[in-house]
Design a protein around this motif. Structure first.
Motif, PDB file in Angstrom:
ATOM      1  N   ARG A  44      16.315   6.181   3.756  1.00 31.79           N
ATOM      2  CA  ARG A  44      16.440   5.830   5.085  1.00 31.79           C
ATOM      3  C   ARG A  44      14.887   5.863   5.631  1.00 31.79           C
ATOM      4  NH1 ARG A  44      21.657   8.812   8.112  1.00 31.79           N
ATOM      5  NH2 ARG A  44      22.968   7.739   7.064  1.00 31.79           N
ATOM      6  N   LEU A  45      14.028   6.705   4.927  1.00 33.03           N
ATOM      7  CA  LEU A  45      12.788   6.614   5.399  1.00 33.03           C
ATOM      8  C   LEU A  45      12.146   5.380   4.781  1.00 33.03           C
ATOM      9  CD1 LEU A  45      10.446   7.958   6.991  1.00 33.03           C
ATOM     10  CD2 LEU A  45       9.834   9.408   5.027  1.00 33.03           C
ATOM     11  N   ALA A  46      12.386   5.245   3.724  1.00 30.60           N
ATOM     12  CA  ALA A  46      11.784   3.990   3.194  1.00 30.60           C
ATOM     13  C   ALA A  46      12.280   2.770   3.846  1.00 30.60           C
ATOM     14  CB  ALA A  46      12.286   3.848   1.593  1.00 30.60           C
ATOM     15  N   GLY A  47      13.441   2.478   4.136  1.00 32.67           N
ATOM     16  CA  GLY A  47      14.079   1.417   5.021  1.00 32.67           C
ATOM     17  C   GLY A  47      13.196   1.371   6.304  1.00 32.67           C
ATOM     18  N   LEU A  48      13.013   2.264   7.042  1.00 35.58           N
ATOM     19  CA  LEU A  48      12.116   2.410   8.195  1.00 35.58           C
ATOM     20  C   LEU A  48      10.744   1.962   8.115  1.00 35.58           C
ATOM     21  CD1 LEU A  48      11.871   3.191  11.239  1.00 35.58           C
ATOM     22  CD2 LEU A  48      11.232   5.156  10.341  1.00 35.58           C
ATOM     23  N   SER A  49       9.959   2.739   7.115  1.00 34.90           N
ATOM     24  CA  SER A  49       8.510   2.212   6.869  1.00 34.90           C
ATOM     25  C   SER A  49       8.253   1.076   5.923  1.00 34.90           C
ATOM     26  CB  SER A  49       7.820   3.648   6.231  1.00 34.90           C
ATOM     27  OG  SER A  49       8.530   3.776   5.108  1.00 34.90           O
ATOM     28  N   GLY A  50       9.280   0.664   5.052  1.00 33.23           N
ATOM     29  CA  GLY A  50       8.900  -0.331   3.989  1.00 33.23           C
ATOM     30  C   GLY A  50       8.216   0.229   2.935  1.00 33.23           C
ATOM     31  N   ASP A  51       8.100   1.570   2.478  1.00 35.40           N
ATOM     32  CA  ASP A  51       7.138   2.297   1.607  1.00 35.40           C
ATOM     33  C   ASP A  51       7.712   2.117   0.518  1.00 35.40           C
ATOM     34  OD1 ASP A  51       5.861   4.253  -0.126  1.00 35.40           O
ATOM     35  OD2 ASP A  51       5.411   5.206   1.736  1.00 35.40           O
ATOM     36  N   ARG A  52       7.194   1.425  -0.586  1.00 36.11           N
ATOM     37  CA  ARG A  52       7.861   0.999  -1.905  1.00 36.11           C
ATOM     38  C   ARG A  52       7.860   2.394  -2.762  1.00 36.11           C
ATOM     39  NH1 ARG A  52       8.285  -3.781  -4.624  1.00 36.11           N
ATOM     40  NH2 ARG A  52       8.225  -3.403  -6.885  1.00 36.11           N
ATOM     41  N   ARG A  53       6.755   3.136  -2.487  1.00 37.71           N
ATOM     42  CA  ARG A  53       6.889   4.644  -3.453  1.00 37.71           C
ATOM     43  C   ARG A  53       8.022   5.451  -3.210  1.00 37.71           C
ATOM     44  NH1 ARG A  53       3.457   9.950  -3.163  1.00 37.71           N
ATOM     45  NH2 ARG A  53       3.443   9.465  -0.854  1.00 37.71           N
ATOM     46  N   ARG A  80      13.532   5.345  15.317  1.00 31.69           N
ATOM     47  CA  ARG A  80      13.593   4.078  15.986  1.00 31.69           C
ATOM     48  C   ARG A  80      14.128   4.006  17.263  1.00 31.69           C
ATOM     49  NH1 ARG A  80      16.972   0.346  16.563  1.00 31.69           N
ATOM     50  NH2 ARG A  80      18.898   1.443  16.158  1.00 31.69           N
ATOM     51  N   LEU A  81      14.957   4.791  17.555  1.00 29.61           N
ATOM     52  CA  LEU A  81      15.499   4.783  19.073  1.00 29.61           C
ATOM     53  C   LEU A  81      14.757   5.302  20.036  1.00 29.61           C
ATOM     54  CD1 LEU A  81      19.050   6.362  18.171  1.00 29.61           C
ATOM     55  CD2 LEU A  81      18.544   3.682  18.690  1.00 29.61           C
ATOM     56  N   THR A  82      13.791   6.453  19.737  1.00 29.57           N
ATOM     57  CA  THR A  82      12.928   6.883  20.872  1.00 29.57           C
ATOM     58  C   THR A  82      11.653   6.580  20.782  1.00 29.57           C
ATOM     59  OG1 THR A  82      12.594   8.779  19.605  1.00 29.57           O
ATOM     60  CG2 THR A  82      14.661   8.983  20.839  1.00 29.57           C
ATOM     61  N   GLY A  83      11.062   6.182  19.437  1.00 25.26           N
ATOM     62  CA  GLY A  83       9.615   6.100  19.507  1.00 25.26           C
ATOM     63  C   GLY A  83       8.643   7.333  19.261  1.00 25.26           C
ATOM     64  N   ASP A  84       9.459   8.690  19.348  1.00 26.13           N
ATOM     65  CA  ASP A  84       8.854   9.662  19.249  1.00 26.13           C
ATOM     66  C   ASP A  84       8.193  10.086  18.035  1.00 26.13           C
ATOM     67  OD1 ASP A  84       8.086  12.416  19.346  1.00 26.13           O
ATOM     68  OD2 ASP A  84       9.730  13.071  20.306  1.00 26.13           O
ATOM     69  N   PRO A  85       6.601  10.141  17.809  1.00 26.52           N
ATOM     70  CA  PRO A  85       6.083  10.012  16.657  1.00 26.52           C
ATOM     71  C   PRO A  85       6.140  11.332  15.910  1.00 26.52           C
ATOM     72  CG  PRO A  85       4.698  10.502  18.590  1.00 26.52           C
ATOM     73  CD  PRO A  85       5.910  10.010  19.091  1.00 26.52           C
ATOM     74  N   TRP A  86       6.899  12.429  16.380  1.00 31.69           N
ATOM     75  CA  TRP A  86       7.252  13.522  16.001  1.00 31.69           C
ATOM     76  C   TRP A  86       8.381  13.413  14.960  1.00 31.69           C
ATOM     77  CZ3 TRP A  86      11.646  16.758  15.530  1.00 31.69           C
ATOM     78  CH2 TRP A  86      11.427  18.100  14.724  1.00 31.69           C
ATOM     79  N   PHE A  87       9.268  12.706  15.197  1.00 34.20           N
ATOM     80  CA  PHE A  87      10.182  12.449  14.064  1.00 34.20           C
ATOM     81  C   PHE A  87       9.788  11.734  12.763  1.00 34.20           C
ATOM     82  CE2 PHE A  87      13.086  12.388  17.790  1.00 34.20           C
ATOM     83  CZ  PHE A  87      13.661  13.435  17.510  1.00 34.20           C
ATOM     84  N   LEU A  88       8.884  10.714  13.134  1.00 34.15           N
ATOM     85  CA  LEU A  88       8.120  10.009  11.962  1.00 34.15           C
ATOM     86  C   LEU A  88       7.160  10.853  11.013  1.00 34.15           C
ATOM     87  CD1 LEU A  88       7.862   7.558  10.302  1.00 34.15           C
ATOM     88  CD2 LEU A  88       5.875   6.726  11.853  1.00 34.15           C
ATOM     89  N   SER A  89       6.486  11.658  11.791  1.00 31.66           N
ATOM     90  CA  SER A  89       5.428  12.432  11.334  1.00 31.66           C
ATOM     91  C   SER A  89       6.284  13.688  10.469  1.00 31.66           C
ATOM     92  CB  SER A  89       4.529  13.380  12.150  1.00 31.66           C
ATOM     93  OG  SER A  89       3.691  14.356  11.763  1.00 31.66           O
ATOM     94  N   LEU A  99      19.273  -0.260   1.634  1.00 31.64           N
ATOM     95  CA  LEU A  99      17.924   0.103   2.212  1.00 31.64           C
ATOM     96  C   LEU A  99      16.825  -0.348   1.526  1.00 31.64           C
ATOM     97  CD1 LEU A  99      18.836   3.322   4.103  1.00 31.64           C
ATOM     98  CD2 LEU A  99      18.319   1.048   5.016  1.00 31.64           C
ATOM     99  N   THR A 100      16.903   0.238   0.110  1.00 33.00           N
ATOM    100  CA  THR A 100      15.677   0.361  -0.709  1.00 33.00           C
ATOM    101  C   THR A 100      15.740  -1.234  -1.472  1.00 33.00           C
ATOM    102  OG1 THR A 100      16.948   1.264  -2.604  1.00 33.00           O
ATOM    103  CG2 THR A 100      15.760   2.783  -1.479  1.00 33.00           C
ATOM    104  N   GLY A 101      16.791  -1.953  -1.568  1.00 37.83           N
ATOM    105  CA  GLY A 101      16.785  -3.041  -2.494  1.00 37.83           C
ATOM    106  C   GLY A 101      15.971  -4.197  -1.959  1.00 37.83           C
ATOM    107  N   ARG A 102      15.699  -3.779  -0.556  1.00 32.81           N
ATOM    108  CA  ARG A 102      14.637  -4.949   0.121  1.00 32.81           C
ATOM    109  C   ARG A 102      13.292  -4.804  -0.163  1.00 32.81           C
ATOM    110  NH1 ARG A 102      18.440  -3.338   4.543  1.00 32.81           N
ATOM    111  NH2 ARG A 102      16.486  -2.288   5.519  1.00 32.81           N
ATOM    112  N   ILE A 103      12.704  -3.728  -0.864  1.00 33.40           N
ATOM    113  CA  ILE A 103      11.720  -3.201  -1.042  1.00 33.40           C
ATOM    114  C   ILE A 103      11.270  -3.268  -2.513  1.00 33.40           C
ATOM    115  CG2 ILE A 103       9.828  -1.326  -0.469  1.00 33.40           C
ATOM    116  CD1 ILE A 103      12.085  -0.417   1.732  1.00 33.40           C
ATOM    117  N   ALA A 104      12.231  -2.595  -3.326  1.00 38.64           N
ATOM    118  CA  ALA A 104      12.153  -2.410  -4.683  1.00 38.64           C
ATOM    119  C   ALA A 104      13.177  -2.868  -5.490  1.00 38.64           C
ATOM    120  CB  ALA A 104      11.834  -0.798  -4.942  1.00 38.64           C
TER     121      ALA A 104
END
Length: 339
Positions: free
Chosen positions: A133-142, A75-84, A200-205
Motif C-alpha cells: 500500500r505504501l508502494a502504491g501511494l509513493s511509487g517507490d520501486r524498492r 491520501r484522504l487528509t494530507g497529514d504528513p504524520w501519516f506518511l512520515s 498495487l505493485t505491478g504498476r511499479i515493478a
C-alpha cells in the motif's frame, strides 16, 4: 510494546495497537471507502489519535497491521504524520526486522513470546500488505519489489508441493513445517492479500511469474476442499474438523478480489458466492459473527487446531465485513457491465 495491555475482552477490544484491532480497522476503512461513508473515516482518524501512543515502542510484525491504514489516511487528509510514520515503519521492515536464514520476515508478536526463525503465513497480511500500500501511494520501486519478494518467499516456503495448500508456518532452524497443519486462516491471509499486493505493485515493478503460478495453484487447491455448505474446515484437509467462519470469509473475499483485478477467471465467483451464502446465516441480528476461531499460533499438533475455541473477534467481524464489501463492489461492477 510487548507490555501494553488491552482493555477487557482481547478479541473484541479496539483500544490497543495490535493485529486484532488492526484487521478490524482495515476492514472498516475498506467498507468506508467503498460506501463513501465519511463517518467511518472520521472514526478511524479518532481511533488512530487515541491509540497512537500505544504504537510507539518495539516494532513487531503483528503490531504493523494498523499501519496499513496510513497510506489511505494520508491520501484522504494530507497529514504528513501519516506518511512520515509509514516511511519509518517501512524502513524498519526493510532494514532492521529479524529474518530467517532464507531472508523472510520472522513472525514476531506483541505478547511475551518468541518464535526464532519461524515464518508464518499471517505476516503477508500483517506486514507485506502495508508495504504494498505504501508502494502504491509513493511509487517507490524498492518497496514494491520488497513486497513482491516477501510474498513469493512465503509462498515458496509454505506451499505444500503435493496439495498446493499452504502450511501455517515454517521453522528455518529445523527445516520443517512444525505441526504441518494446512490451517485455513493461514491460507486466507495469503489468498486475501495477494490480489491487492499484485495490483498495487505491478504498476511499479515486474511481478514474478512464479508468484502468479503459485497463487493459482493455491486457489485451485482451495476450491477442491471447500465444504458442501460453502465454508472451509479449520484444517483444510480434515473434513471431520469444524467449519471456520473467518477463514472462509477471507478466502471468499480473496476470490472476489482476484477476479476483480484480473488475477483469476470468473469461474471462481461461484465458490465465493457459495461461501457468502454459507456465512450469512452466521451473522446474528446484532451483527456478531459466529464460528470464529480464537487467536492461533502454530499449534503443536494438527489435532490442537480443532481444539481452538470459537468466540467473537474483531478479525472475524472484519473479514466478514470485507467479504460483504467486496461482494457489494462486485455486484456494482456486474450492474455496470450489464448496462
Amino acid at each position: 510494546m510487548r507490555s501494553e495491555q488491552h482493555k477487557g475482552n482481547w478479541a473484541m477490544d479496539m483500544e490497543h495497537w495490535d493485529w486484532v484491532p488492526g484487521v478490524g480497522a482495515i476492514s472498516l476503512l475498506e467498507y468506508g471507502t467503498a460506501a463513501g461513508a465519511e463517518k467511518v473515516t472520521g472514526y478511524l482518524l479518532l481511533w488512530v489519535k487515541r491509540n497512537q501512543a500505544k504504537a510507539e515502542g518495539a516494532l513487531v510484525i503483528n503490531s504493523l497491521a494498523p499501519y496499513a491504514l496510513f497510506p489511505e489516511l494520508y491520501r484522504l487528509t494530507g497529514d504528513p504524520w501519516f506518511l512520515s510514520k509509514a516511511q519509518d515503519v517501512a524502513g524498519w521492515i526493510l532494514g532492521s526486522a529479524p529474518r530467517t536464514r532464507e531472508g523472510a520476515l520472522e513472525h514476531t508478536v506483541t505478547e511475551a513470546a518468541e518464535f526464532p526463525e519461524q515464518m508464518w503465513a499471517d505476516t503477508v497480511y500483517m506486514a507485506v500488505l502495508f508495504l504494498a500500500r505504501l508502494a502504491g501511494l509513493s511509487g517507490d520501486r524498492r518497496l514494491a519489489e520488497a513486497a513482491l519478494h516477501e510474498t513469493l518467499l512465503h509462498l515458496r516456503l509454505l506451499q505444500d508441493p503435493e496439495t498446493g495448500l499452504l502450511f501455517h508456518g515454517w521453522n528455518s532452524r529445523a527445516g520443517d513445517h512444525m505441526s504441518a497443519a494446512r490451517w485455513a486462516r493461514a491460507n486466507a491471509w495469503v489468498v486475501l492479500s495477494v490480489p491487492e499486493i499484485v495490483a498495487l505493485t505491478g504498476r511499479i515493478a515486474a511481478v514474478p511469474e512464479e508468484l502468479y503460478s503459485r497463487y493459482r495453484k493455491l486457489v485451485s487447491a482451495l476450491r477442491l476442499v471447500q465444504g458442501a455448505g460453502g465454508l472451509w474446515h479449520t484444517v483444510l484437509d480434515r473434513p471431520d474438523y469444524y467449519l471456520e467462519t473467518s477463514a472462509s470469509a477471507g478466502i471468499a473475499c480473496g476470490f472476489f478480489k482476484a477476479v476483480r483485478v484480473g488475477l483469476l477467471e470468473d469461474s471462481f465467483l461461484g465458490s465465493a458466492v457459495k461461501a457468502l451464502e454459507g456465512i450469512l446465516p452466521l451473522i446474528r441480528a446484532d451483527g456478531e459473527v459466529e464460528g470464529v476461531s480464537g487467536g492461533t499460533p502454530v499449534m503443536p499438533s494438527v489435532e490442537a487446531y480443532n481444539a481452538v475455541q470459537r468466540y467473537p473477534a474483531l478479525y472475524g467481524q472484519g473479514l466478514v465485513m470485507q467479504l460483504l464489501t467486496e461482494a457489494m463492489t462486485q455486484q456494482q461492477l456486474d450492474s455496470i457491465d450489464s448496462i
